[in-house]
Design an enzyme around this catalytic site. Structure first.
Site: not given
Length: 440
Positions: A128, A151-152, A173-174, A226-227, A266, A280
């Site tokens: 969305f 997925f959504t 997929d992350v 980072k890379r 969540y 990080y």
């Protein structure tokens, strides 16, 4: 022996024919003496060679000295046009990443100079909010890569960009690593509606959906940032405040979250993602931004995702009663999706880390929202009350003074202005949904 003697005899006679006194004595080839300085000067001066050399040097020097000045004084010389999609009005100023700095800081672009085209990743870009962000980035002239596992998200949300050479779509997929070379990463990938993250709470926490997406997905994207030395923006949520004891909520408020409640998969997932992002930044010098998003509505929302605005709108269009949980006096603040996209882009382009509240400070009770939906869609719609859900926050309103001051951002579209735009989209999709059912 005869033959050998015959073959050798002519040579022998020739040798005897030449007297030994006439044979020239052997001597090595005489070496040429190096040319003296006087002979070299004589060569240069002869036939005015030196004059031609000096004139050539003078002409060349004059050209290289005067060429920059001539180019500035010649207004008629054609210049390459700046593409309209990335041009900047003369009165505006923009910031772009300074890739030469150690931490990828932001440098100022002189007034009237076109902004460098960026290569940007949007995780969850078919969802969305993500799809509206992709629209705005492409319209600005950037190259955009969408990563989504659908997925959504819905492919229909970004199909209108399929012919655009600046657009790429990767089904991924992350929670699994990915290697890309980009300038900015907007990390939106996460099931955000109660229906999706409550579907299987155990799996949500330990396996595939929300907690792993928030933690492992954020970890993978931070590692990539980072890379490659990119800039990373985390879309967090107002749910990190839980059921707040402070009202309105400022970014300095630490929240009041039930860590073992039905919503904690969540809430705690997003809180952990914020922790990872700041670790990080502090530990590895990664350039990060954090946005805490409050309730957002608009076209392309899932029809039945359990969020109050989409629930009310879909129910009113389908001639169903509007479901109000509890007494209806709990409050929320609703911002239109284009306002949120403007806020995200302002934050990414700024020099500030955050977190920043991005929401509309206009506060509505659920009963007031139901009344606005009735006035917009169907005044005869009735309201149906049901028991409230667990850990449902009683009040939710952002304090956006920090965003106003540092990002020069605030929402512009009111609920009564934005709701009809969402209703039109929902009516078309529900009509197509009903027609599809009729054809089966």
């Amino acid at each position: 022996m005869k033959q050998l003697h015959k073959q050798s005899s002519p040579n022998h006679w020739r040798d005897e024919a030449i007297p030994s006194s006439q044979t020239p004595p052997y001597s090595p080839k005489t070496l040429k003496h190096p040319r003296s300085l006087s002979r070299s000067l004589n060569y240069l001066l002869k036939e005015q060679r030196l004059l031609f050399i000096l004139v050539g040097i003078l002409i060349g020097s004059t050209f290289f000295i005067l060429q920059p000045s001539l180019s500035r004084l010649n207004p008629s010389e054609p210049k390459p046009p700046i593409p309209r999609s990335i041009s900047i009005p003369i009165h505006e100023s923009r910031t772009v990443p300074n890739r030469g700095s150690k931490k990828g800081g932001v440098g100022r672009v002189p007034v009237g100079v076109g902004r460098r085209r960026l290569r940007i990743v949007v995780t969850g870009g078919a969802g969305f909010v993500g799809s509206h962000l992709v629209d705005k980035l492409l319209a600005r002239g950037d190259d955009v890569i969408v990563i989504d596992n659908f997925f959504t998200g819905r492919k229909e949300n970004v199909m209108h960009h399929f012919g655009d050479p600046k657009f790429e779509l990767i089904r991924h997929d992350v929670v699994e690593p990915i290697l890309l070379e980009v300038d900015h990463i907007y990390h939106l990938a996460c099931p955000a509606s109660p229906v999706h993250y409550k579907y299987n709470p155990v799996k949500t926490i330990i396996s595939l959906l929300n907690y792993k997406t928030n933690v492992m997905g954020t970890l993978n994207m931070l590692g990539l940032t980072k890379r490659i030395g990119a800039r990373f923006l985390l879309t967090s949520t107002s749910e990190v405040y839980g059921d707040p004891l402070e009202h309105p909520q400022k970014e300095t408020y630490w929240g009041h979250v039930n860590p073992i409640g039905v919503r904690s998969c969540y809430d705690e997932g997003k809180r952990t993602a914020e922790t990872l992002t700041m670790d990080y930044h502090r530990g590895a010098g990664v350039e990060v931004r954090i946005a805490r998003i409050f309730n957002t509505y608009g076209p392309r929302m899932c029809l039945d995702d359990g969020r109050v605005v989409s629930n009310f709108v879909a129910q009113a269009i389908r001639k169903q009663p509007l479901t109000v949980y509890g007494d209806g006096n709990q409050t929320r603040s609703f911002q239109y999706v284009s306002d949120l996209v403007d806020g995200l882009m302002a934050l990414m382009g700024s020099e500030h880390i955050g977190p920043f509240n991005l929401g509309n400070p206009g506060e509505f009770t659920m009963l007031e929202l139901a009344q606005v939906v009735k006035e917009t869609i169907d005044t005869s719609a009735r309201i149906e009350f049901k028991p409230n859900t667990d850990d449902d926050p009683h009040k939710r309103k952002p304090d956006i003074s920090k965003a106003r001051e540092l990002l020069n951002w605030e929402p512009k579209i009111s609920l009564r202005e934005g709701l009809p735009l969402m209703v039109s989209d929902f009516q078309n999709r529900i009509l197509n949904e009903n027609e599809g059912k009729g054809n089966k």
